[in-house]
Design a protein around this motif. Structure first.
Motif, mmCIF file in Angstrom:
data_model
loop_
_atom_site.group_PDB
_atom_site.id
_atom_site.type_symbol
_atom_site.label_atom_id
_atom_site.label_comp_id
_atom_site.label_asym_id
_atom_site.label_seq_id
_atom_site.Cartn_x
_atom_site.Cartn_y
_atom_site.Cartn_z
ATOM 1 N N ARG A 186 1.287 6.539 9.368
ATOM 2 C CA ARG A 186 1.651 5.220 9.204
ATOM 3 C C ARG A 186 2.883 4.545 9.445
ATOM 4 O O ARG A 186 3.235 3.740 10.172
ATOM 5 C CB ARG A 186 0.741 4.401 8.083
ATOM 6 N N GLU A 187 3.740 5.123 8.740
ATOM 7 C CA GLU A 187 5.199 4.933 8.902
ATOM 8 C C GLU A 187 5.700 5.204 10.347
ATOM 9 O O GLU A 187 6.503 4.449 10.812
ATOM 10 C CB GLU A 187 5.987 5.561 7.735
ATOM 11 N N ALA A 188 5.370 6.183 10.862
ATOM 12 C CA ALA A 188 5.712 6.616 12.307
ATOM 13 C C ALA A 188 5.151 5.325 13.214
ATOM 14 O O ALA A 188 5.750 4.943 14.074
ATOM 15 C CB ALA A 188 5.251 7.836 12.781
ATOM 16 N N ASP B 143 0.918 -1.247 0.039
ATOM 17 C CA ASP B 143 -0.147 0.211 0.023
ATOM 18 C C ASP B 143 0.927 1.204 -0.082
ATOM 19 O O ASP B 143 0.408 2.214 -0.687
ATOM 20 C CB ASP B 143 -0.966 -0.073 1.349
ATOM 21 N N ILE B 144 1.949 1.064 0.718
ATOM 22 C CA ILE B 144 3.000 2.249 0.868
ATOM 23 C C ILE B 144 3.541 2.436 -0.560
ATOM 24 O O ILE B 144 3.452 3.623 -1.155
ATOM 25 C CB ILE B 144 4.266 1.891 1.932
ATOM 26 N N MET B 145 3.720 1.465 -1.454
ATOM 27 C CA MET B 145 4.404 1.670 -2.846
ATOM 28 C C MET B 145 3.166 2.161 -3.575
ATOM 29 O O MET B 145 3.594 3.136 -4.382
ATOM 30 C CB MET B 145 4.877 0.378 -3.154
ATOM 31 N N ASP C 126 -1.335 11.045 6.103
ATOM 32 C CA ASP C 126 -1.940 9.713 6.629
ATOM 33 C C ASP C 126 -0.564 8.842 6.497
ATOM 34 O O ASP C 126 -0.239 7.762 7.088
ATOM 35 C CB ASP C 126 -3.076 9.073 6.246
ATOM 36 N N HIS C 127 0.111 8.868 5.211
ATOM 37 C CA HIS C 127 1.215 7.840 4.714
ATOM 38 C C HIS C 127 2.347 8.057 5.866
ATOM 39 O O HIS C 127 2.750 6.882 6.434
ATOM 40 C CB HIS C 127 1.491 8.295 3.496
ATOM 41 N N VAL C 128 2.628 9.167 6.177
ATOM 42 C CA VAL C 128 3.775 9.203 6.772
ATOM 43 C C VAL C 128 3.511 8.985 8.478
ATOM 44 O O VAL C 128 4.303 8.454 9.124
ATOM 45 C CB VAL C 128 4.281 10.718 7.108
ATOM 46 N N GLU D 242 0.943 4.076 -2.911
ATOM 47 C CA GLU D 242 0.880 5.695 -2.458
ATOM 48 C C GLU D 242 2.048 6.342 -3.109
ATOM 49 O O GLU D 242 2.002 7.593 -3.629
ATOM 50 C CB GLU D 242 0.628 5.660 -1.056
ATOM 51 N N HIS D 243 3.341 6.005 -2.893
ATOM 52 C CA HIS D 243 4.532 6.454 -3.438
ATOM 53 C C HIS D 243 4.005 6.777 -5.104
ATOM 54 O O HIS D 243 4.543 7.917 -5.626
ATOM 55 C CB HIS D 243 5.537 5.569 -3.436
ATOM 56 N N GLY D 244 3.610 5.853 -5.782
ATOM 57 C CA GLY D 244 3.313 5.995 -7.234
ATOM 58 C C GLY D 244 2.239 7.227 -7.462
ATOM 59 O O GLY D 244 2.539 7.981 -8.154
ATOM 60 N N HIS E 112 14.720 4.159 -0.416
ATOM 61 C CA HIS E 112 15.283 3.598 0.581
ATOM 62 C C HIS E 112 14.104 2.688 1.329
ATOM 63 O O HIS E 112 14.503 1.603 2.063
ATOM 64 C CB HIS E 112 15.868 4.423 1.553
ATOM 65 N N GLU E 113 12.812 3.027 1.508
ATOM 66 C CA GLU E 113 11.792 2.415 2.110
ATOM 67 C C GLU E 113 11.728 1.016 1.372
ATOM 68 O O GLU E 113 11.431 -0.191 1.866
ATOM 69 C CB GLU E 113 10.609 3.269 1.900
ATOM 70 N N ALA E 114 11.698 1.005 0.039
ATOM 71 C CA ALA E 114 11.503 0.064 -0.999
ATOM 72 C C ALA E 114 12.441 -1.090 -0.591
ATOM 73 O O ALA E 114 12.227 -2.372 -0.622
ATOM 74 C CB ALA E 114 11.369 0.335 -2.189
HETATM 75 FE FE FE2 Z 1 6.741 6.051 2.250
#
Ligand code: FE2
Ligand code: FE2
Length: 283
Positions: free
Chosen positions: A270-272, A43-45, A266-268, A47-49, A137-139
């Motif tokens: 969720r990463e936190a 889902d993160i990927m 919301d993306h950042v 959203e990156h797109g 770096h996340e991927a």
């Molecule tokens: Fe991200």
């Protein structure tokens, strides 16, 4: 599995909050961790797109924008498929994680290539080079994590977790600084302070935590006096999670002026949340 929401209850703050589904605190089963991390990361990927596409005007980056949307669509489909199925059997674990790792490879390449192009001026999109690097770096990190889980290992290493996420949180804070309306003096200052805390924690070990304490007493002081360095990272992680949850709500309600898309807020967040969760499990 536990469903994590902003408010810590069953209520989801529609339409932008996405709950995070993670194994229970004492669950070390690699298959359930693989499912949760694959579900989260795909889902993160996706959203990156979307974020790349938002920052690529067709006038200057039509081809790159279409590619970003294609990556987004294929990761969204993969996410949907994982979300709709149960965690893999142990016999299917390696195949399950490999599918996601393989899907990451061309997207990692895309982020690397366009990061260079944006840096050297052959691409003139609105995506910062650092944003390409950060998302790459996340991927790469999710690929490493899924490979580890595919091999049947779920243990998280505290040093790896702290170093990876300190850096990610530090960069998020600087992204926020540069996406806020320049009139938002107070929030800009708070985000800049958060960036300095994580920059110093990222320096590693007791020195890093002590330096963070000296620089920004309010954020990590209590944890540092209670328990030295290790809990300072957790304290900082929980503080940044609270900051991002508030920021997401403020962006959604337009209480804070910015060019932050609510999906990015919301993306950042969720990463936190993932950072806090991993830190609590790490040994
Ligand atoms: Fe991200
Ligand atoms: Fe990020």
């Amino acid at each position: 599995m536990k469903v994590h929401t902003r408010g810590g209850n069953d209520a989801v703050e529609e339409p932008f909050e996405k709950p995070v589904v993670l194994p229970e605190q004492d669950d070390q089963d690699p298959a359930r961790h693989a499912w949760a991390d694959a579900r989260f990361a795909t889902d993160i990927m996706a959203e990156h797109g979307i974020f790349f596409a938002l920052l690529m005007p067709p006038e200057v980056a039509e081809r790159e924008r279409q590619q970003a949307l294609q990556f987004s669509e294929s990761f969204a489909q993969l996410h949907k498929k994982i979300d709709a199925t149960a965690p893999p059997d142990r016999g299917d674990l390696q195949r399950f994680t490999s599918e996601v790792v393989e899907a990451m490879k061309p997207f990692i390449e895309y982020k690397a290539t366009l990061g260079d192009a944006q840096r050297n001026g052959t691409l003139r999109s609105l995506v910062w080079p650092l944003f390409f690097d950060h998302t790459r770096h996340e991927a790469e990190r999710w690929s490493r994590r899924l490979e580890q889980l595919g091999g049947g290992e779920s243990e998280l290493d505290r040093k790896e977790v702290a170093e990876f996420w300190d850096n990610i949180m530090e960069e998020h804070a600087r992204f926020v600084v540069h996406l806020l309306d320049p009139d938002e003096f107070e929030v800009i200052q708070k985000a800049a302070e958060a960036s300095r805390v994580f920059a110093r924690l990222g320096a590693g070990g007791p020195g890093g935590a002590a330096a963070a304490f000296l620089a920004e007493p309010g954020t990590v002081a209590k944890a540092l006096t209670d328990h030295p360095e290790t809990s300072a990272v957790l304290s900082a992680a929980e503080t940044i999670l609270d900051f991002k949850t508030q920021a997401a709500r403020d962006v959604e309600a337009a209480r804070v002026k910015s060019i932050i898309d609510p999906r990015l807020a919301d993306h950042v967040r969720r990463e936190a949340l993932k950072f806090v969760d991993e830190l609590k499990r790490a040994v």
